[in-house]
Design an enzyme around this catalytic site. Structure first.
Site, PDB file in Angstrom:
ATOM      1  N   GLY A  16       0.790  -1.231   0.000  1.00 50.52           N
ATOM      2  CA  GLY A  16       0.000   0.000   0.000  1.00 50.52           C
ATOM      3  C   GLY A  16       0.817   1.275   0.000  1.00 50.52           C
ATOM      4  O   GLY A  16       1.878   1.368  -0.623  1.00 50.52           O
ATOM      5  N   ASP A  60       5.929  -5.624  15.264  1.00 47.42           N
ATOM      6  CA  ASP A  60       4.592  -5.166  15.658  1.00 47.42           C
ATOM      7  C   ASP A  60       4.789  -3.841  16.395  1.00 47.42           C
ATOM      8  O   ASP A  60       5.357  -3.809  17.492  1.00 47.42           O
ATOM      9  CB  ASP A  60       3.949  -6.216  16.570  1.00 47.42           C
ATOM     10  CG  ASP A  60       2.576  -5.779  17.080  1.00 47.42           C
ATOM     11  OD1 ASP A  60       2.214  -4.586  16.927  1.00 47.42           O
ATOM     12  OD2 ASP A  60       1.873  -6.634  17.648  1.00 47.42           O
ATOM     13  N   ASN A  87       3.595   5.177   9.530  1.00 42.65           N
ATOM     14  CA  ASN A  87       2.512   4.909   8.574  1.00 42.65           C
ATOM     15  C   ASN A  87       1.658   3.702   8.979  1.00 42.65           C
ATOM     16  O   ASN A  87       0.503   3.601   8.576  1.00 42.65           O
ATOM     17  CB  ASN A  87       3.146   4.687   7.189  1.00 42.65           C
ATOM     18  CG  ASN A  87       2.159   4.130   6.192  1.00 42.65           C
ATOM     19  OD1 ASN A  87       1.352   4.861   5.626  1.00 42.65           O
ATOM     20  ND2 ASN A  87       2.205   2.811   5.963  1.00 42.65           N
ATOM     21  N   TYR A  91      -6.134  -0.246   9.301  1.00 44.10           N
ATOM     22  CA  TYR A  91      -6.972   0.535   8.376  1.00 44.10           C
ATOM     23  C   TYR A  91      -7.689  -0.388   7.395  1.00 44.10           C
ATOM     24  O   TYR A  91      -8.912  -0.502   7.406  1.00 44.10           O
ATOM     25  CB  TYR A  91      -6.137   1.585   7.622  1.00 44.10           C
ATOM     26  CG  TYR A  91      -6.923   2.256   6.518  1.00 44.10           C
ATOM     27  CD1 TYR A  91      -7.998   3.080   6.826  1.00 44.10           C
ATOM     28  CD2 TYR A  91      -6.636   2.016   5.162  1.00 44.10           C
ATOM     29  CE1 TYR A  91      -8.770   3.661   5.824  1.00 44.10           C
ATOM     30  CE2 TYR A  91      -7.406   2.593   4.159  1.00 44.10           C
ATOM     31  CZ  TYR A  91      -8.468   3.414   4.491  1.00 44.10           C
ATOM     32  OH  TYR A  91      -9.238   3.965   3.503  1.00 44.10           O
ATOM     33  N   TYR A 155     -11.358   4.463  14.197  1.00 42.35           N
ATOM     34  CA  TYR A 155     -10.297   4.877  13.277  1.00 42.35           C
ATOM     35  C   TYR A 155     -10.156   6.401  13.243  1.00 42.35           C
ATOM     36  O   TYR A 155      -9.055   6.937  13.369  1.00 42.35           O
ATOM     37  CB  TYR A 155     -10.596   4.330  11.870  1.00 42.35           C
ATOM     38  CG  TYR A 155      -9.591   4.772  10.836  1.00 42.35           C
ATOM     39  CD1 TYR A 155      -8.343   4.170  10.744  1.00 42.35           C
ATOM     40  CD2 TYR A 155      -9.879   5.816   9.956  1.00 42.35           C
ATOM     41  CE1 TYR A 155      -7.412   4.580   9.805  1.00 42.35           C
ATOM     42  CE2 TYR A 155      -8.952   6.230   9.012  1.00 42.35           C
ATOM     43  CZ  TYR A 155      -7.727   5.610   8.933  1.00 42.35           C
ATOM     44  OH  TYR A 155      -6.799   6.017   8.013  1.00 42.35           O
ATOM     45  N   LYS A 159      -6.970   8.833  14.384  1.00 41.90           N
ATOM     46  CA  LYS A 159      -6.256   9.763  13.506  1.00 41.90           C
ATOM     47  C   LYS A 159      -6.285  11.184  14.084  1.00 41.90           C
ATOM     48  O   LYS A 159      -5.402  11.993  13.821  1.00 41.90           O
ATOM     49  CB  LYS A 159      -6.838   9.715  12.091  1.00 41.90           C
ATOM     50  CG  LYS A 159      -6.537   8.384  11.382  1.00 41.90           C
ATOM     51  CD  LYS A 159      -5.043   8.115  11.275  1.00 41.90           C
ATOM     52  CE  LYS A 159      -4.695   6.848  10.522  1.00 41.90           C
ATOM     53  NZ  LYS A 159      -3.248   6.601  10.409  1.00 41.90           N
ATOM     54  N   PRO A 185      -3.521  12.135   4.205  1.00 42.12           N
ATOM     55  CA  PRO A 185      -3.982  11.771   2.865  1.00 42.12           C
ATOM     56  C   PRO A 185      -5.502  11.741   2.804  1.00 42.12           C
ATOM     57  O   PRO A 185      -6.183  11.438   3.793  1.00 42.12           O
ATOM     58  CB  PRO A 185      -3.428  10.351   2.667  1.00 42.12           C
ATOM     59  CG  PRO A 185      -2.432  10.125   3.750  1.00 42.12           C
ATOM     60  CD  PRO A 185      -2.870  10.999   4.883  1.00 42.12           C
TER      61      PRO A 185
HETATM   62  N1  NAD Z   1      -5.837   4.479   1.830  1.00 43.59           N
HETATM   63  C1  NAD Z   1      -6.428   5.590   2.243  1.00 43.59           C
HETATM   64  O1  NAD Z   1      -7.419   6.063   1.656  1.00 43.59           O
HETATM   65  C2  NAD Z   1      -5.870   6.356   3.421  1.00 43.59           C
HETATM   66  C3  NAD Z   1      -6.333   7.655   3.650  1.00 43.59           C
HETATM   67  C4  NAD Z   1      -5.825   8.389   4.720  1.00 43.59           C
HETATM   68  C5  NAD Z   1      -4.855   7.814   5.548  1.00 43.59           C
HETATM   69  N2  NAD Z   1      -4.443   6.539   5.303  1.00 43.59           N
HETATM   70  C6  NAD Z   1      -3.413   6.000   6.192  1.00 43.59           C
HETATM   71  O2  NAD Z   1      -2.297   5.652   5.395  1.00 43.59           O
HETATM   72  C7  NAD Z   1      -1.625   4.528   5.988  1.00 43.59           C
HETATM   73  C8  NAD Z   1      -1.503   3.386   4.974  1.00 43.59           C
HETATM   74  O3  NAD Z   1      -2.776   3.044   4.496  1.00 43.59           O
HETATM   75  P1  NAD Z   1      -3.025   1.898   3.384  1.00 43.59           P
HETATM   76  O4  NAD Z   1      -4.181   2.338   2.575  1.00 43.59           O
HETATM   77  O5  NAD Z   1      -1.743   1.550   2.725  1.00 43.59           O
HETATM   78  O6  NAD Z   1      -3.588   0.740   4.358  1.00 43.59           O
HETATM   79  P2  NAD Z   1      -3.074  -0.722   4.709  1.00 43.59           P
HETATM   80  O7  NAD Z   1      -4.039  -1.260   5.711  1.00 43.59           O
HETATM   81  O8  NAD Z   1      -2.856  -1.480   3.453  1.00 43.59           O
HETATM   82  O9  NAD Z   1      -1.653  -0.441   5.356  1.00 43.59           O
HETATM   83  C9  NAD Z   1      -1.372  -0.472   6.706  1.00 43.59           C
HETATM   84  C10 NAD Z   1      -0.098  -1.263   6.897  1.00 43.59           C
HETATM   85  O10 NAD Z   1       0.218  -1.272   8.297  1.00 43.59           O
HETATM   86  C11 NAD Z   1       0.553  -2.605   8.645  1.00 43.59           C
HETATM   87  N3  NAD Z   1       0.297  -2.844  10.057  1.00 43.59           N
HETATM   88  C12 NAD Z   1      -0.916  -3.037  10.655  1.00 43.59           C
HETATM   89  N4  NAD Z   1      -0.743  -3.293  11.961  1.00 43.59           N
HETATM   90  C13 NAD Z   1       0.593  -3.241  12.199  1.00 43.59           C
HETATM   91  C14 NAD Z   1       1.388  -3.430  13.372  1.00 43.59           C
HETATM   92  N5  NAD Z   1       0.839  -3.715  14.554  1.00 43.59           N
HETATM   93  N6  NAD Z   1       2.747  -3.300  13.263  1.00 43.59           N
HETATM   94  C15 NAD Z   1       3.312  -3.024  12.065  1.00 43.59           C
HETATM   95  N7  NAD Z   1       2.603  -2.861  10.913  1.00 43.59           N
HETATM   96  C16 NAD Z   1       1.264  -2.957  10.999  1.00 43.59           C
HETATM   97  C17 NAD Z   1      -0.329  -3.480   7.760  1.00 43.59           C
HETATM   98  O11 NAD Z   1       0.157  -4.802   7.688  1.00 43.59           O
HETATM   99  C18 NAD Z   1      -0.263  -2.729   6.451  1.00 43.59           C
HETATM  100  O12 NAD Z   1       0.837  -3.135   5.673  1.00 43.59           O
HETATM  101  C19 NAD Z   1      -2.432   4.192   7.246  1.00 43.59           C
HETATM  102  O13 NAD Z   1      -1.899   4.902   8.353  1.00 43.59           O
HETATM  103  C20 NAD Z   1      -3.803   4.739   6.927  1.00 43.59           C
HETATM  104  O14 NAD Z   1      -4.537   5.019   8.094  1.00 43.59           O
HETATM  105  C21 NAD Z   1      -4.931   5.804   4.256  1.00 43.59           C
END
Ligand code: NAD
Length: 249
Positions: A16, A60, A87, A91, A155, A159, A185
């Site tokens: 992601g 973790d 990051n 989510y 969530y 944030k 974002p």
């Molecule tokens: N995609 C969106 O629309 C969006 C919008 C605003 C903010 N965000 C933020 O951007 C970031 C990335 O989002 P994404 O869309 O790639 O989501 P995603 O869920 O694919 O990515 C989150 C990542 O964090 C990892 N993770 C979860 N728990 C963990 C832990 N305990 N220790 C280590 N790693 C852990 C997951 O395995 C995953 O790879 C997140 O913080 C999300 O809240 C996303």
């Protein structure tokens, strides 16, 4: 290359948006610790295959022993820690539901990763950044905090806490020449959102000023590089919205 000889940690970087941040920082010359609970090896390999430096780490972020060991290992491997991108978050796996249906375990899990995880990762790197008298911490919040969002209370609350932590940590770490900023974002077409078909409906693009443009992880990378580089040295405690003009603050 704007980040030559620098060392970055990107959490949640196995997929992601985090993977895009890791690749982007590596392209600018930084050595990158690719941290996740999922397998970080494919992203780290991609970086190394493109002549970059990467260290895959299964960590973790909600576990203090693991975050402490993460920072120690990064310092041992690359000699310093300049940049931390917080990051990782719960989510993509969240099932949206009315707040009355969110149980305490779900609430606590989101807070443990999205809030405590940032607290622990920051705690783990600041001794090294303080010793270097320099550091860049970038927290990932979300435009959802500025807009409010139904069926997502744990969530969105987490944030909001990220914005609060960014401002308070900026106050506490400024005298050590450590900048703490955040990116917010908008809805981004990461694998998590593409898989559940989000962001493809008219609603999510109509409410943007930059009409018809969908946000992809690559659109966020420039802001991360800016906040990691000396171009942002006099900025701290700020939240940059990168959402196509959906929300203002
Ligand atoms: N995609 C969106 O629309 C969006 C919008 C605003 C903010 N965000 C933020 O951007 C970031 C990335 O989002 P994404 O869309 O790639 O989501 P995603 O869920 O694919 O990515 C989150 C990542 O964090 C990892 N993770 C979860 N728990 C963990 C832990 N305990 N220790 C280590 N790693 C852990 C997951 O395995 C995953 O790879 C997140 O913080 C999300 O809240 C996303």
């Amino acid at each position: 290359m704007r980040l030559k000889d620098q060392v970055a940690i990107v959490t949640g970087a196995a997929q992601g948006i985090g993977a895009a941040y890791a690749r982007g920082l590596a392209r600018e010359g930084a050595a990158v610790a690719v941290v996740d609970i999922l397998d970080p090896n494919p992203v780290a390999k991609e970086i190394v295959d493109s002549d970059g430096r990467a260290l895959p780490m299964v960590v973790d972020v909600s576990d203090e022993k693991q975050t402490q060991e993460m920072a120690r290992k990064v310092k041992e491997t690359f000699g310093r820690i300049d940049i931390l991108v917080n990051n990782a978050a719960v989510y993509g796996t969240i099932v949206r539901k009315p707040f009355e249906e969110i149980n305490v375990e779900e609430w606590d899990k989101v807070m443990a990763v999205n809030v405590r995880g940032i607290f622990l990762c920051v705690k783990s790197v600041t001794p090294y950044m303080k010793a270097q008298k320099r550091g860049k911490i970038i927290n990932v919040t979300s435009s959802t905090f500025f807009k409010g969002n139904a069926n997502f209370l744990h969530y969105v609350s987490s944030k909001g806490a990220v914005v609060a932590m960014t401002r308070s940590l900026a106050r506490e770490l400024g005298s050590h020449n450590i900048n703490v900023n955040a990116i917010a974002p908008g809805q981004t077409m990461s694998e998590a959102n593409l898989a559940r078909g989000e962001g493809t409906d008219a609603h999510s693009t109509q409410s943007r000023l930059l009409k018809g443009r969908r946000l992809f992880p690559e659109h966020l990378v420039g802001t991360i590089i800016y906040l990691s580089s000396s171009d942002s040295d006099m900025m701290t405690g700020q939240v940059l919205l990168v959402d196509g003009g959906t929300a203002f603050h």
